[in-house]
Design an enzyme around this catalytic site. Structure first.
Site, PDB file in Angstrom:
ATOM      1  N   ASP A  37      90.797  79.701 -32.473  1.00  0.00           N
ATOM      2  CA  ASP A  37      90.223  79.391 -33.793  1.00  0.00           C
ATOM      3  C   ASP A  37      89.325  78.169 -33.636  1.00  0.00           C
ATOM      4  OD1 ASP A  37      89.633  78.898 -36.426  1.00  0.00           O
ATOM      5  OD2 ASP A  37      91.705  78.864 -37.128  1.00  0.00           O
ATOM      6  N   HIS A  38      88.060  78.419 -33.281  1.00  0.00           N
ATOM      7  CA  HIS A  38      87.141  77.341 -32.903  1.00  0.00           C
ATOM      8  C   HIS A  38      85.898  77.314 -33.782  1.00  0.00           C
ATOM      9  CE1 HIS A  38      88.262  75.637 -28.754  1.00  0.00           C
ATOM     10  NE2 HIS A  38      89.344  76.208 -29.261  1.00  0.00           N
ATOM     11  N   SER A 105      97.880  70.483 -33.572  1.00  0.00           N
ATOM     12  CA  SER A 105      97.296  69.254 -34.118  1.00  0.00           C
ATOM     13  C   SER A 105      95.794  69.177 -33.929  1.00  0.00           C
ATOM     14  CB  SER A 105      97.965  68.030 -33.485  1.00  0.00           C
ATOM     15  OG  SER A 105      97.822  68.048 -32.081  1.00  0.00           O
ATOM     16  N   GLY A 106      95.203  70.171 -33.233  1.00  0.00           N
ATOM     17  CA  GLY A 106      93.751  70.306 -33.235  1.00  0.00           C
ATOM     18  C   GLY A 106      93.030  69.586 -32.111  1.00  0.00           C
ATOM     19  N   GLU A 107      91.723  69.872 -32.050  1.00  0.00           N
ATOM     20  CA  GLU A 107      90.825  69.211 -31.102  1.00  0.00           C
ATOM     21  C   GLU A 107      89.621  68.652 -31.856  1.00  0.00           C
ATOM     22  OE1 GLU A 107      90.828  72.812 -30.436  1.00  0.00           O
ATOM     23  OE2 GLU A 107      92.493  72.924 -29.029  1.00  0.00           O
ATOM     24  N   ASN A 110      86.475  70.838 -32.694  1.00  0.00           N
ATOM     25  CA  ASN A 110      86.361  71.726 -33.851  1.00  0.00           C
ATOM     26  C   ASN A 110      86.522  71.019 -35.186  1.00  0.00           C
ATOM     27  OD1 ASN A 110      86.354  74.143 -32.101  1.00  0.00           O
ATOM     28  ND2 ASN A 110      88.449  73.505 -31.682  1.00  0.00           N
ATOM     29  N   SER A 173     102.995  69.461 -26.549  1.00  0.00           N
ATOM     30  CA  SER A 173     102.515  68.828 -25.332  1.00  0.00           C
ATOM     31  C   SER A 173     103.423  67.687 -24.895  1.00  0.00           C
ATOM     32  CB  SER A 173     101.091  68.291 -25.533  1.00  0.00           C
ATOM     33  OG  SER A 173     101.057  67.346 -26.596  1.00  0.00           O
ATOM     34  N   GLY A 174     104.419  67.347 -25.695  1.00  0.00           N
ATOM     35  CA  GLY A 174     105.327  66.249 -25.380  1.00  0.00           C
ATOM     36  C   GLY A 174     106.576  66.343 -26.226  1.00  0.00           C
TER      37      GLY A 174
END
Length: 321
Positions: A37-38, A105-107, A110, A173-174
Site C-alpha cells: 500500500d504505497h 507504523s508506516g514509512e 508514503n 520490528s522489535g
C-alpha cells in the site's frame, strides 16, 4: 506445512496488470496473497504506485478463492483510522470473507505526502496503538467518539459490517511492536525470519496466532538477467527497517544504495530458476516459527512466466518444507 503466498507489488505494476497477476496467482495455486500500500515506488525503476484499495476491490471481484491482505497499511498519517476501518469491512464484504487487514507504523516514503511531518519511531508506535484501538471499536458496530493523544473521532459508525470481521495483522520490528501485535493483533507480520520476533509476539499474547513473513525472489531462466533486474529494482531491500522507514522518496533510496553491487543483491535474494535456492531462503522463516511466507517476484513484466514456473515446480517443492 507452511502456507505460500503471492505478493501484488503495487510499486512495480499498474492497476489492471496487478488484477491480472492475482487472477494468475489464484490459478497457479498460491495459498494467499498480500498487497503493498504505497504512494511512491522505492526506486524510480519500479515505476508504479496505484491506489492499493481500488486494486484490492477489483481483485476481490476478479477472484474466487485466494485470500487478500494489505501488507501493510499505515492507519495513522495518510489515512485516518476511522477511514481504514470502513475500507476494511467493505473489502471483507466484497471478497466474501477473504480479507485480512495488515497494519504497520508506516514509512516516510508514503506518509510524507499529506504534509504532517514524520514523527519519531516511538511516537509512530503510540499512534499505531491508538489507531488499532479505534478500528477495533468501530468493528464492534457501535457509535464511536474518541478524543485521544493523536486522533479524534466524532460520532462514527460502520453501517455495513460483515458476519466475520477482518483479522488484523500488525507489522513488527522489535519488542515493543511485538507487544502491541500480541495484545491487539490477530496475526504477526514481519519481513525478517527472526525467531526473537516470534517469541516476543507469543510471549505477549500471540501464541497460536498466524505469523506471516515475506521474501523477494527473482525468477528468470537466465540467472544473470535475474540478478540484473533484482539489482535494478530491489537493491533497497537490504537497507533494513531503520533506514527504509525514514527516507522520503525514490531519490533518497537511489542515493542510499549507490554502492550496492549486483553480487550483493544476489547473495540476499534468490535469483534464477533454482527451486532449491528459494526453498533454502524460505526455510529460516519456517524454522523461526512463521506459518506463512509471501513471495515477491521482482519485475512487473515478469509475472506470467513466474506463475507458470511456480505452479509446475516451486509450490510443490515448498509445500514439502
Amino acid at each position: 506445512m507452511v502456507r505460500i503466498g503471492y505478493t501484488m507489488m503495487t510499486e512495480q505494476a499498474g492497476p489492471r496488470d496487478l488484477v491480472g497477476h492475482i487472477v494468475g496467482a489464484e490459478h497457479a495455486g498460491f495459498d494467499f496473497s498480500v498487497t503493498s500500500d504505497h504512494y511512491f515506488p522505492w526506486l524510480e525503476s519500479q515505476g508504479h504506485a496505484p491506489y492499493a484499495w481500488s486494486v484490492l476491490g477489483a481483485a476481490a471481484q476478479a477472484t474466487e478463492r485466494i485470500p487478500l491482505m494489505t501488507y501493510v497499511t499505515c492507519p495513522t498519517t495518510r489515512y485516518h483510522p476511522a477511514v481504514v476501518a470502513q475500507k476494511a469491512v467493505t473489502l471483507q464484504l466484497l471478497s466474501q470473507g477473504r480479507f485480512r487487514l495488515g497494519l504497520g507504523s508506516g514509512e516516510n516514503l508514503n506518509e510524507h505526502v499529506v504534509g504532517g511531518g514524520w514523527p519519531a519511531a516511538h511516537v509512530r508506535l503510540d499512534m499505531l496503538k491508538e489507531a488499532v484501538e479505534i478500528i477495533r471499536a468501530l468493528f464492534e458496530g457501535r457509535n464511536v467518539n474518541h478524543h485521544g493523544g493523536h486522533f479524534h473521532v466524532e460520532n462514527a459508525k460502520l453501517w455495513d459490517l460483515p458476519d466475520t470481521l477482518p483479522p488484523i495483522g500488525i507489522a513488527v520490528s522489535g519488542d515493543r511492536s511485538c507487544e502491541l501485535a500480541g495484545h491487539l493483533g490477530d496475526l504477526l507480520i514481519a519481513t525478517e525470519p527472526e525467531s526473537e520476533l516470534v517469541s516476543a509476539f507469543e510471549r505477549h499474547g500471540g501464541a497460536g496466532k498466524p505469523k506471516v513473513g515475506q521474501l523477494p525472489i527473482c525468477y528468470d531462466p537466465d540467472r544473470e538477467a535475474a540478478v540484473a533486474r533484482a539489482h535494478d529494482q530491489f537493491r533497497w531491500f537490504g537497507g533494513g527497517w531503520s533506514v527504509n522507514s525514514e527516507l522520503p522518496g525514490p531519490a533518497g533510496f537511489t542515493g542510499a544504495t549507490r554502492f550496492v553491487r549486483p553480487e550483493d543483491v544476489a547473495r540476499s535474494i534468490p535469483c534464477g530458476d533454482d527451486v532449491d535456492a528459494v526453498a533454502e531462503a524460505v526455510s529460516p522463516y519456517v524454522e523461526a516459527g512463521f506459518t506463512e511466507v509471501a513471495l515477491i517476484q521482482i519485475g512487473g513484466d515478469h509475472q506470467a512466466p513466474y506463475l507458470e514456473w511456480a505452479q509446475r515446480k516451486l509450490l510443490p517443492a515448498l509445500r514439502e518444507l
